[in-house]
Write a protein that holds these residues in place. Structure first.
Motif, PDB file in Angstrom:
ATOM      1  N   SER A  93      68.706  27.993  36.426  1.00 26.59           N
ATOM      2  CA  SER A  93      68.120  28.322  37.735  1.00 26.59           C
ATOM      3  C   SER A  93      68.740  29.548  38.368  1.00 26.59           C
ATOM      4  O   SER A  93      68.690  29.733  39.573  1.00 26.59           O
ATOM      5  CB  SER A  93      68.246  27.132  38.695  1.00 26.59           C
ATOM      6  OG  SER A  93      67.511  26.044  38.208  1.00 26.59           O
ATOM      7  N   ASN A  94      69.339  30.381  37.539  1.00 34.10           N
ATOM      8  CA  ASN A  94      69.865  31.650  38.025  1.00 34.10           C
ATOM      9  C   ASN A  94      68.723  32.569  38.412  1.00 34.10           C
ATOM     10  O   ASN A  94      67.633  32.471  37.885  1.00 34.10           O
ATOM     11  CB  ASN A  94      70.707  32.277  36.904  1.00 34.10           C
ATOM     12  CG  ASN A  94      71.400  33.534  37.328  1.00 34.10           C
ATOM     13  OD1 ASN A  94      70.816  34.610  37.284  1.00 34.10           O
ATOM     14  ND2 ASN A  94      72.641  33.403  37.750  1.00 34.10           N
ATOM     15  N   TYR A  95      68.989  33.485  39.327  1.00 34.69           N
ATOM     16  CA  TYR A  95      67.937  34.362  39.811  1.00 34.69           C
ATOM     17  C   TYR A  95      67.476  35.366  38.761  1.00 34.69           C
ATOM     18  O   TYR A  95      66.385  35.895  38.820  1.00 34.69           O
ATOM     19  CB  TYR A  95      68.440  35.135  41.029  1.00 34.69           C
ATOM     20  CG  TYR A  95      69.731  35.852  40.724  1.00 34.69           C
ATOM     21  CD1 TYR A  95      70.944  35.245  40.965  1.00 34.69           C
ATOM     22  CD2 TYR A  95      69.721  37.106  40.131  1.00 34.69           C
ATOM     23  CE1 TYR A  95      72.129  35.874  40.633  1.00 34.69           C
ATOM     24  CE2 TYR A  95      70.895  37.735  39.793  1.00 34.69           C
ATOM     25  CZ  TYR A  95      72.095  37.109  40.047  1.00 34.69           C
ATOM     26  OH  TYR A  95      73.266  37.729  39.713  1.00 34.69           O
ATOM     27  N   GLN A  96      68.351  35.640  37.785  1.00 37.62           N
ATOM     28  CA  GLN A  96      68.041  36.711  36.852  1.00 37.62           C
ATOM     29  C   GLN A  96      67.079  36.225  35.777  1.00 37.62           C
ATOM     30  O   GLN A  96      67.275  35.167  35.193  1.00 37.62           O
ATOM     31  CB  GLN A  96      69.342  37.183  36.207  1.00 37.62           C
ATOM     32  CG  GLN A  96      69.251  38.572  35.636  1.00 37.62           C
ATOM     33  CD  GLN A  96      70.553  39.001  34.982  1.00 37.62           C
ATOM     34  OE1 GLN A  96      70.564  39.283  33.806  1.00 37.62           O
ATOM     35  NE2 GLN A  96      71.635  39.049  35.736  1.00 37.62           N
TER      36      GLN A  96
ATOM     37  N   TYR B  33      64.810  42.457  44.085  1.00 35.66           N
ATOM     38  CA  TYR B  33      65.231  42.733  42.712  1.00 35.66           C
ATOM     39  C   TYR B  33      64.648  44.071  42.253  1.00 35.66           C
ATOM     40  O   TYR B  33      63.519  44.401  42.583  1.00 35.66           O
ATOM     41  CB  TYR B  33      64.689  41.652  41.754  1.00 35.66           C
ATOM     42  CG  TYR B  33      64.869  40.229  42.229  1.00 35.66           C
ATOM     43  CD1 TYR B  33      64.005  39.685  43.179  1.00 35.66           C
ATOM     44  CD2 TYR B  33      65.880  39.417  41.711  1.00 35.66           C
ATOM     45  CE1 TYR B  33      64.143  38.384  43.605  1.00 35.66           C
ATOM     46  CE2 TYR B  33      66.015  38.105  42.142  1.00 35.66           C
ATOM     47  CZ  TYR B  33      65.150  37.599  43.085  1.00 35.66           C
ATOM     48  OH  TYR B  33      65.295  36.300  43.521  1.00 35.66           O
ATOM     49  N   TYR B  35      63.868  45.965  38.603  1.00 36.90           N
ATOM     50  CA  TYR B  35      63.770  45.874  37.155  1.00 36.90           C
ATOM     51  C   TYR B  35      63.293  47.224  36.625  1.00 36.90           C
ATOM     52  O   TYR B  35      62.645  47.989  37.327  1.00 36.90           O
ATOM     53  CB  TYR B  35      62.763  44.788  36.728  1.00 36.90           C
ATOM     54  CG  TYR B  35      63.271  43.373  36.824  1.00 36.90           C
ATOM     55  CD1 TYR B  35      63.245  42.680  38.033  1.00 36.90           C
ATOM     56  CD2 TYR B  35      63.766  42.704  35.702  1.00 36.90           C
ATOM     57  CE1 TYR B  35      63.706  41.380  38.128  1.00 36.90           C
ATOM     58  CE2 TYR B  35      64.232  41.395  35.784  1.00 36.90           C
ATOM     59  CZ  TYR B  35      64.194  40.741  37.003  1.00 36.90           C
ATOM     60  OH  TYR B  35      64.655  39.452  37.089  1.00 36.90           O
ATOM     61  N   PHE B  45      66.390  43.592  33.858  1.00 42.28           N
ATOM     62  CA  PHE B  45      67.056  43.446  35.159  1.00 42.28           C
ATOM     63  C   PHE B  45      68.019  44.599  35.426  1.00 42.28           C
ATOM     64  O   PHE B  45      68.794  45.005  34.563  1.00 42.28           O
ATOM     65  CB  PHE B  45      67.827  42.123  35.170  1.00 42.28           C
ATOM     66  CG  PHE B  45      68.709  41.930  36.365  1.00 42.28           C
ATOM     67  CD1 PHE B  45      70.081  42.127  36.272  1.00 42.28           C
ATOM     68  CD2 PHE B  45      68.180  41.556  37.589  1.00 42.28           C
ATOM     69  CE1 PHE B  45      70.912  41.949  37.358  1.00 42.28           C
ATOM     70  CE2 PHE B  45      69.005  41.376  38.689  1.00 42.28           C
ATOM     71  CZ  PHE B  45      70.377  41.566  38.576  1.00 42.28           C
ATOM     72  N   SER B  98      66.896  33.241  46.841  1.00 39.82           N
ATOM     73  CA  SER B  98      67.302  33.319  45.437  1.00 39.82           C
ATOM     74  C   SER B  98      67.398  31.949  44.781  1.00 39.82           C
ATOM     75  O   SER B  98      67.902  31.836  43.680  1.00 39.82           O
ATOM     76  CB  SER B  98      68.648  34.022  45.325  1.00 39.82           C
ATOM     77  OG  SER B  98      69.635  33.241  45.986  1.00 39.82           O
ATOM     78  N   SER B  99      66.899  30.943  45.434  1.00 39.71           N
ATOM     79  CA  SER B  99      66.998  29.608  44.848  1.00 39.71           C
ATOM     80  C   SER B  99      66.126  29.514  43.600  1.00 39.71           C
ATOM     81  O   SER B  99      65.283  30.343  43.351  1.00 39.71           O
ATOM     82  CB  SER B  99      66.583  28.551  45.866  1.00 39.71           C
ATOM     83  OG  SER B  99      65.216  28.689  46.187  1.00 39.71           O
ATOM     84  N   GLY B 100      66.313  28.461  42.858  1.00 41.97           N
ATOM     85  CA  GLY B 100      65.840  28.403  41.494  1.00 41.97           C
ATOM     86  C   GLY B 100      64.378  28.667  41.201  1.00 41.97           C
ATOM     87  O   GLY B 100      64.020  28.845  40.058  1.00 41.97           O
ATOM     88  N   ASN B 102      62.534  31.217  41.541  1.00 40.85           N
ATOM     89  CA  ASN B 102      62.328  32.509  40.889  1.00 40.85           C
ATOM     90  C   ASN B 102      60.886  32.935  40.831  1.00 40.85           C
ATOM     91  O   ASN B 102      60.445  33.511  39.843  1.00 40.85           O
ATOM     92  CB  ASN B 102      62.914  32.479  39.475  1.00 40.85           C
ATOM     93  CG  ASN B 102      64.351  32.909  39.458  1.00 40.85           C
ATOM     94  OD1 ASN B 102      64.719  33.867  40.111  1.00 40.85           O
ATOM     95  ND2 ASN B 102      65.165  32.183  38.741  1.00 40.85           N
TER      96      ASN B 102
END
Lengths: 109, 115
Positions: A93-96, B33, B35, B45, B98-100, B102
């Motif tokens: 569940s990391n943002y990347q 973000y 990219y 990224f 930024s929580s999971g 995405n």
């Protein structure tokens, strides 16, 4: 290293035929998988994610941890499905996001 | 705004020049973000902001690349002494936080060509 592989750069099928776009990943932790789509002259956008377990535009994808796959499927392709499809992985569940190289899907009339 | 806005949409520059690419995220999105997408590849990224601070800049390829987000909204990606290998589409995305989840909302991208 973590990786997402989309083995097909190009996939061409006839309208009405089933479609399967392959995605394999390498990651030993808890992955979160996504499919993003980019239609011609449009922005990259989310199609679906495995945690939602939903069907979007007739597409489904099941996370198979044993085979480390997250293939995208649709039983009957439509011409408007023609687009670039990208599989992406989020680790724990990391943002990347880590992305595959994409598959260009062409639906022939 | 209604979506993520990126300017310029196209930038052609000469090797060695300085370039700035701008991103205006969706109002209220705290996470932003950058990219980079080279031809035939998926996005790669570069950097992630949570609010005003760069929470993770580990994807920036070298010290010629820098990004700021001084007021927690608009962000600028800065590239010094551009090289031909910097040619790519630079994508900006934002998310509510930024929580999971995405779930990223992308801009249309800035296509950079270094001659």
């Amino acid at each position: 290293a973590q990786r997402v592989t989309q083995p097909e750069k190009l996939l061409s099928v006839f309208k009405g035929a089933p479609v399967e776009l392959k995605c394999n990943y390498s990651y030993s932790g808890s992955p979160e998988l996504f499919w993003y789509v980019q239609y011609s002259r449009q922005r990259l956008q989310l199609l679906l994610r495995h945690i939602s377990r939903e069907s979007i535009k007739g597409f489904t994808a099941d996370l198979n941890k044993g085979e480390t796959s997250f293939h995208l499927k649709k039983p009957f392709a439509q011409e408007e499905d023609s687009a670039m499809y990208y599989c992406a992985l989020s680790m724990d569940s990391n943002y990347q996001l880590i992305w595959g190289a994409g598959t260009k899907l062409i639906i022939k009339p | 705004g209604a979506g993520v806005s990126q300017t310029p949409s196209n930038k052609v520059t000469e090797k060695g020049k300085y370039v700035e690419l701008r991103c205006d995220p969706i109002s209220g999105h705290t996470a932003l973000y950058w990219y980079r997408q080279s031809l035939g590849q998926g996005p790669e990224f570069l950097i992630y902001f949570q609010g005003t601070g760069a929470a993770d800049d580990s994807g920036l390829p070298n010290d010629r690349f820098f990004a700021v987000r001084p007021e927690g909204s608009v962000s600028t990606l800065k590239i010094q002494r551009t090289e031909r290998g910097d040619s790519a589409v630079y994508l900006c995305a934002s998310s509510l936080d930024s929580s999971g989840a995405n779930v990223l909302t992308f801009g249309a991208g800035s296509r950079l060509t270094v001659l």
